[in-house]
Design an enzyme around this catalytic site. Structure first.
Site, mmCIF file in Angstrom:
data_model
loop_
_atom_site.group_PDB
_atom_site.id
_atom_site.type_symbol
_atom_site.label_atom_id
_atom_site.label_comp_id
_atom_site.label_asym_id
_atom_site.label_seq_id
_atom_site.Cartn_x
_atom_site.Cartn_y
_atom_site.Cartn_z
ATOM 1 N N VAL A 65 11.851 -12.296 -20.693
ATOM 2 C CA VAL A 65 12.060 -11.527 -21.926
ATOM 3 C C VAL A 65 11.186 -10.285 -22.033
ATOM 4 C CG1 VAL A 65 12.982 -13.258 -23.520
ATOM 5 C CG2 VAL A 65 10.504 -13.160 -23.103
ATOM 6 N N TYR A 156 -2.853 -17.304 -26.919
ATOM 7 C CA TYR A 156 -1.620 -17.680 -27.641
ATOM 8 C C TYR A 156 -1.712 -17.306 -29.129
ATOM 9 C CZ TYR A 156 2.137 -20.920 -29.183
ATOM 10 O OH TYR A 156 3.267 -21.498 -29.730
HETATM 11 P P1 NAP Z 1 9.580 -25.124 -24.370
HETATM 12 O O1 NAP Z 1 10.237 -26.436 -24.560
HETATM 13 O O2 NAP Z 1 8.543 -24.972 -23.315
HETATM 14 O O3 NAP Z 1 10.745 -24.021 -24.153
HETATM 15 C C1 NAP Z 1 10.418 -22.698 -23.889
HETATM 16 C C2 NAP Z 1 11.681 -21.946 -23.539
HETATM 17 O O4 NAP Z 1 11.346 -20.593 -23.208
HETATM 18 C C3 NAP Z 1 12.390 -22.508 -22.317
HETATM 19 O O5 NAP Z 1 13.775 -22.360 -22.471
HETATM 20 C C4 NAP Z 1 11.892 -21.631 -21.182
HETATM 21 O O6 NAP Z 1 12.796 -21.678 -20.100
HETATM 22 C C5 NAP Z 1 11.849 -20.279 -21.896
HETATM 23 N N1 NAP Z 1 10.986 -19.310 -21.290
HETATM 24 C C6 NAP Z 1 9.712 -19.454 -20.840
HETATM 25 N N2 NAP Z 1 9.260 -18.311 -20.338
HETATM 26 C C7 NAP Z 1 10.256 -17.401 -20.477
HETATM 27 C C8 NAP Z 1 10.399 -16.045 -20.142
HETATM 28 N N3 NAP Z 1 9.417 -15.366 -19.531
HETATM 29 N N4 NAP Z 1 11.583 -15.420 -20.422
HETATM 30 C C9 NAP Z 1 12.611 -16.089 -20.993
HETATM 31 N N5 NAP Z 1 12.522 -17.394 -21.331
HETATM 32 C C10 NAP Z 1 11.357 -18.031 -21.068
HETATM 33 O O7 NAP Z 1 8.894 -24.618 -25.712
HETATM 34 P P2 NAP Z 1 9.250 -24.860 -27.269
HETATM 35 O O8 NAP Z 1 8.261 -25.806 -27.788
HETATM 36 O O9 NAP Z 1 10.682 -25.071 -27.455
HETATM 37 O O10 NAP Z 1 8.823 -23.416 -27.828
HETATM 38 C C11 NAP Z 1 9.751 -22.460 -28.316
HETATM 39 C C12 NAP Z 1 8.989 -21.447 -29.163
HETATM 40 O O11 NAP Z 1 8.379 -22.122 -30.262
HETATM 41 C C13 NAP Z 1 7.868 -20.742 -28.413
HETATM 42 O O12 NAP Z 1 7.791 -19.403 -28.828
HETATM 43 C C14 NAP Z 1 6.634 -21.483 -28.876
HETATM 44 O O13 NAP Z 1 5.469 -20.709 -28.771
HETATM 45 C C15 NAP Z 1 7.007 -21.799 -30.316
HETATM 46 N N6 NAP Z 1 6.246 -22.892 -30.898
HETATM 47 C C16 NAP Z 1 6.350 -24.167 -30.411
HETATM 48 C C17 NAP Z 1 5.613 -25.180 -31.005
HETATM 49 C C18 NAP Z 1 5.688 -26.611 -30.538
HETATM 50 O O14 NAP Z 1 4.905 -27.439 -31.044
HETATM 51 N N7 NAP Z 1 6.578 -26.972 -29.652
HETATM 52 C C19 NAP Z 1 4.763 -24.877 -32.075
HETATM 53 C C20 NAP Z 1 4.689 -23.572 -32.546
HETATM 54 C C21 NAP Z 1 5.450 -22.579 -31.957
HETATM 55 P P3 NAP Z 1 12.355 -21.372 -18.576
HETATM 56 O O15 NAP Z 1 11.023 -22.012 -18.380
HETATM 57 O O16 NAP Z 1 13.439 -21.974 -17.757
HETATM 58 O O17 NAP Z 1 12.309 -19.889 -18.492
#
Ligand code: NAP
Length: 248
Positions: A65, A156
């Protein structure tokens, strides 16, 4: 009439977790999708199939991205397939937690590049279309780490706090074009990011949340449907706290 009937949406980082859930909920409420991840995987194709099972169309664009080419390709895919772009969800993100003294320049830059520069690249391309249309929604996924900080997350938390300033500025710039920009302060959600936690640490986290549990990805997707829909036409430049009270 569905809340997002006929809308065209991009969701970044949609191969699993929160991004997958947002894509499926958007499809369930009537939107056609462009989904993205950094690489082509079975998981990403599964998300596309889950969207199609809702009776909606889904295009896949692979690439990081934080690259302008990826952002351009996602917007082009939406315009080519659906004739317009209504919604961008900046969801893709990574963590790389370390104490600051152990955090190399690359550890810092990589997290800033994907979590914050990615929001810049994708939003910048999306608004070109949205300004022409005189409508659009940009929804970016921040974190309660931006508010409270977290040991090991200087990179982060800085990136996620950056999203908030970015969103407020974008909302001011884009208001006259009826392009609305908002962000979500997301708390602890049951995804890959959390599965890496030791069970004892997970229990401690649960105890610190007033709702006494970790959230589900679909509980983030719900507010994202609201922010993309006609229920929120006067909501811009703000943030919704989706943390079960984890930050109050
Ligand atoms: P996740 O399960 O690790 O999923 C992350 C997604 O982003 C995956 O689809 C991954 O696919 C993709 N991704 C990673 N690097 C990328 C890149 N350079 N370009 C395009 N896609 C990329 O994480 P999640 O927990 O669903 O997190 C989603 C969002 O919510 C993030 O912004 C995270 O910071 C935020 N968030 C999560 C939590 C939590 O507790 N889970 C809390 C607060 C905020 P690939 O690896 O195949 O690229």
């Amino acid at each position: 009439m569905q809340l997002l009937e006929g809308k065209s949406a991009i969701v970044t980082g949609a191969s699993r977790g929160i991004g997958r859930s947002i894509a499926i909920e958007y499809a369930r409420f009537g939107a056609n999708l462009v989904i993205n991840a950094s690489r082509l995987s079975e998981e990403l194709e599964q998300t596309a199939n889950m969207v199609r099972e809702q009776g909606r169309l889904c295009e896949i664009v692979v690439g990081t991205v934080n690259a302008a080419d990826t952002a351009k390709a996602m917007v082009a895919a939406a315009v080519e397939a659906y004739g317009k772009l209504d919604i961008l969800v900046n969801n893709a993100g990574i963590t790389n937690d370390k104490p600051l003294l152990m955090m190399s320049e690359d550890d810092f830059d990589d997290v800033l590049a994907i979590n914050l520069r990615g929001v810049y690249q994708c939003s910048r391309e999306a608004i070109r279309e949205m300004m022409k249309q005189r409508s659009g929604r940009i929804i970016s996924i921040s974190s309660i780490s931006a508010l409270s900080g977290r040991s090991g997350q200087c990179n982060y938390a800085a990136a996620k706090a950056g999203i908030v300033g970015f969103t407020k500025s974008l909302a001011r710039e884009m208001g006259k074009f009826n392009v609305l920009a908002n962000a979500l302060f997301v708390g602890v959600i049951d995804t890959n990011m959390v599965w890496r936690m030791a069970p004892a640490a997970k229990k401690e986290v649960e105890k610190s949340i007033p709702l006494n549990r970790i959230g589900k990805p679909s509980e983030v997707a719900g507010p994202c449907v609201f922010l993309a829909s006609d229920l929120s036409t006067f909501v811009t430049g703000t943030t919704i706290n989706v943390s079960g009270g984890g930050y109050v």
